[in-house]
Write a protein that holds these residues in place. Structure first.
Motif, PDB file in Angstrom:
ATOM      1  N   HIS A  33      27.352  36.837  51.080  1.00 19.85           N
ATOM      2  CA  HIS A  33      28.237  37.904  51.554  1.00 19.85           C
ATOM      3  C   HIS A  33      29.669  37.386  51.713  1.00 19.85           C
ATOM      4  N   ALA A  34      30.585  38.035  51.005  1.00 21.55           N
ATOM      5  CA  ALA A  34      32.002  37.708  51.163  1.00 21.55           C
ATOM      6  C   ALA A  34      32.708  38.908  51.778  1.00 21.55           C
ATOM      7  N   ILE A  35      33.527  38.652  52.770  1.00 20.18           N
ATOM      8  CA  ILE A  35      34.378  39.685  53.360  1.00 20.18           C
ATOM      9  C   ILE A  35      35.811  39.290  53.031  1.00 20.18           C
ATOM     10  N   VAL A  36      36.513  40.173  52.335  1.00 18.38           N
ATOM     11  CA  VAL A  36      37.860  39.875  51.860  1.00 18.38           C
ATOM     12  C   VAL A  36      38.821  40.914  52.434  1.00 18.38           C
ATOM     13  N   GLU A  37      39.885  40.432  53.045  1.00 17.87           N
ATOM     14  CA  GLU A  37      40.927  41.310  53.573  1.00 17.87           C
ATOM     15  C   GLU A  37      41.900  41.644  52.445  1.00 17.87           C
ATOM     16  N   TYR A  38      42.194  42.921  52.286  1.00 22.39           N
ATOM     17  CA  TYR A  38      43.135  43.374  51.252  1.00 22.39           C
ATOM     18  C   TYR A  38      44.345  44.033  51.893  1.00 22.39           C
ATOM     19  N   ASN A  39      45.520  43.637  51.428  1.00 25.33           N
ATOM     20  CA  ASN A  39      46.773  44.328  51.705  1.00 25.33           C
ATOM     21  C   ASN A  39      47.285  44.805  50.352  1.00 25.33           C
ATOM     22  N   VAL A  40      47.397  46.107  50.212  1.00 30.32           N
ATOM     23  CA  VAL A  40      47.779  46.708  48.937  1.00 30.32           C
ATOM     24  C   VAL A  40      49.126  47.398  49.110  1.00 30.32           C
ATOM     25  N   PHE A  41      50.055  47.068  48.237  1.00 31.34           N
ATOM     26  CA  PHE A  41      51.381  47.673  48.229  1.00 31.34           C
ATOM     27  C   PHE A  41      51.531  48.421  46.912  1.00 31.34           C
ATOM     28  N   VAL A  42      51.753  49.710  47.005  1.00 30.29           N
ATOM     29  CA  VAL A  42      51.751  50.518  45.784  1.00 30.29           C
ATOM     30  C   VAL A  42      52.869  51.557  45.798  1.00 30.29           C
TER      31      VAL A  42
ATOM     32  N   ARG B  79      51.811  51.864  40.594  1.00 31.42           N
ATOM     33  CA  ARG B  79      52.002  50.474  40.193  1.00 31.42           C
ATOM     34  C   ARG B  79      52.256  49.679  41.471  1.00 31.42           C
ATOM     35  N   GLY B  80      51.858  48.412  41.449  1.00 32.95           N
ATOM     36  CA  GLY B  80      52.037  47.599  42.633  1.00 32.95           C
ATOM     37  C   GLY B  80      51.187  46.360  42.562  1.00 32.95           C
ATOM     38  N   TYR B  81      50.778  45.869  43.747  1.00 33.18           N
ATOM     39  CA  TYR B  81      49.958  44.667  43.777  1.00 33.18           C
ATOM     40  C   TYR B  81      49.047  44.695  45.002  1.00 33.18           C
TER      41      TYR B  81
ATOM     42  N   PRO C  69      47.478  42.660  40.132  1.00 35.31           N
ATOM     43  CA  PRO C  69      48.277  43.858  39.899  1.00 35.31           C
ATOM     44  C   PRO C  69      47.490  45.154  40.056  1.00 35.31           C
ATOM     45  N   ILE C  70      48.176  46.161  40.580  1.00 36.01           N
ATOM     46  CA  ILE C  70      47.688  47.540  40.542  1.00 36.01           C
ATOM     47  C   ILE C  70      48.286  48.132  39.270  1.00 36.01           C
ATOM     48  N   VAL C  71      47.433  48.575  38.360  1.00 36.19           N
ATOM     49  CA  VAL C  71      47.912  49.009  37.051  1.00 36.19           C
ATOM     50  C   VAL C  71      47.889  50.516  36.865  1.00 36.19           C
ATOM     51  N   GLY C  72      47.426  51.249  37.864  1.00 35.90           N
ATOM     52  CA  GLY C  72      47.408  52.705  37.748  1.00 35.90           C
ATOM     53  C   GLY C  72      46.620  53.316  38.883  1.00 35.90           C
ATOM     54  N   GLY C  73      46.443  54.609  38.789  1.00 37.30           N
ATOM     55  CA  GLY C  73      45.701  55.316  39.811  1.00 37.30           C
ATOM     56  C   GLY C  73      45.507  56.766  39.449  1.00 37.30           C
TER      57      GLY C  73
END
Length: 196
Positions: free
Chosen positions: A183-192, A169-171, A157-161
């Motif tokens: 080394h970890a490379i992680v792809e993020y898709n954020v919907f807010v 709010r979002g995820y 969860p996105i809990v603020g900003g």
């Protein structure tokens, strides 16, 4: 006569209670703990859904480490694995447009994560995505949630900003792009959703 005295005493008591109520109700704004305000008084407009896409680079050892272990579990259970139940890491990970760590950086993931499961590789993520590019420059998104690392896609969860993401709010969906021992490379898709 007794009836008149009772009426006078009742009237005086009423006046005293009335003035106490009026005086107590006349507090300044600095004495009020909370009150309702209008959204427009903060300059907020309408809510918009934003989609952000970036890559997170987590390097846990070496001269360019971006994640540092600051607490480890008890020595009795300490093994050779780099991530053990109870370990706490503080991170300052670059966020880039492409999987290549040398591609354009759009911000940093700053915060911490804790290994919280004894049975699987699960992390409690407490992060701020601090953006440095475009209209999001100077704005942050706050993530607080469980990251079951070996799952194909994880949702947190996105809990603020802050900044343009005030009242956000979002995820965030995380998907491992590649991973090595360090080394970890992680792809993020954020919907807010935010008042933009």
């Amino acid at each position: 006569m007794a009836s008149l005295m009772l009426k006078i005493h009742s009237f005086i008591l009423f006046l005293i209670l009335f003035f106490i109520t009026v005086i107590a109700g006349r507090r300044s704004d600095s004495e009020v703990f909370g009150k309702y305000i209008s959204i427009s008084s903060l300059g907020l407009k309408r809510e918009r859904l934003s989609h952000l896409h970036f890559y997170f680079h987590d390097v846990i050892s070496g001269k360019n480490a971006t994640a540092i272990r600051v607490a480890a579990e008890a020595p009795l259970t300490n093994r050779s694995s780099p991530l053990i139940f109870g370990d706490v890491y503080v991170v300052d990970d670059p966020l880039t447009i492409e999987p290549d760590v040398n591609s354009k950086m759009v911000g940093k993931a700053q915060g911490s994560y804790v290994v919280v499961s004894q049975a699987e590789l699960s992390l409690l993520m407490v992060l701020n995505f601090a953006f440095t590019e475009g209209k999001y420059n100077g704005s942050t998104l706050s993530v607080l949630g469980r990251n079951k690392v070996l799952s194909a896609v994880r949702e947190m969860p996105i809990v603020g900003g802050s900044g343009v993401f005030r009242f956000a709010r979002g995820y965030a969906q995380a998907k491992t792009h590649s991973i090595t021992q360090i080394h970890a490379i992680v792809e993020y898709n954020v919907f807010v959703m935010a008042q933009i």
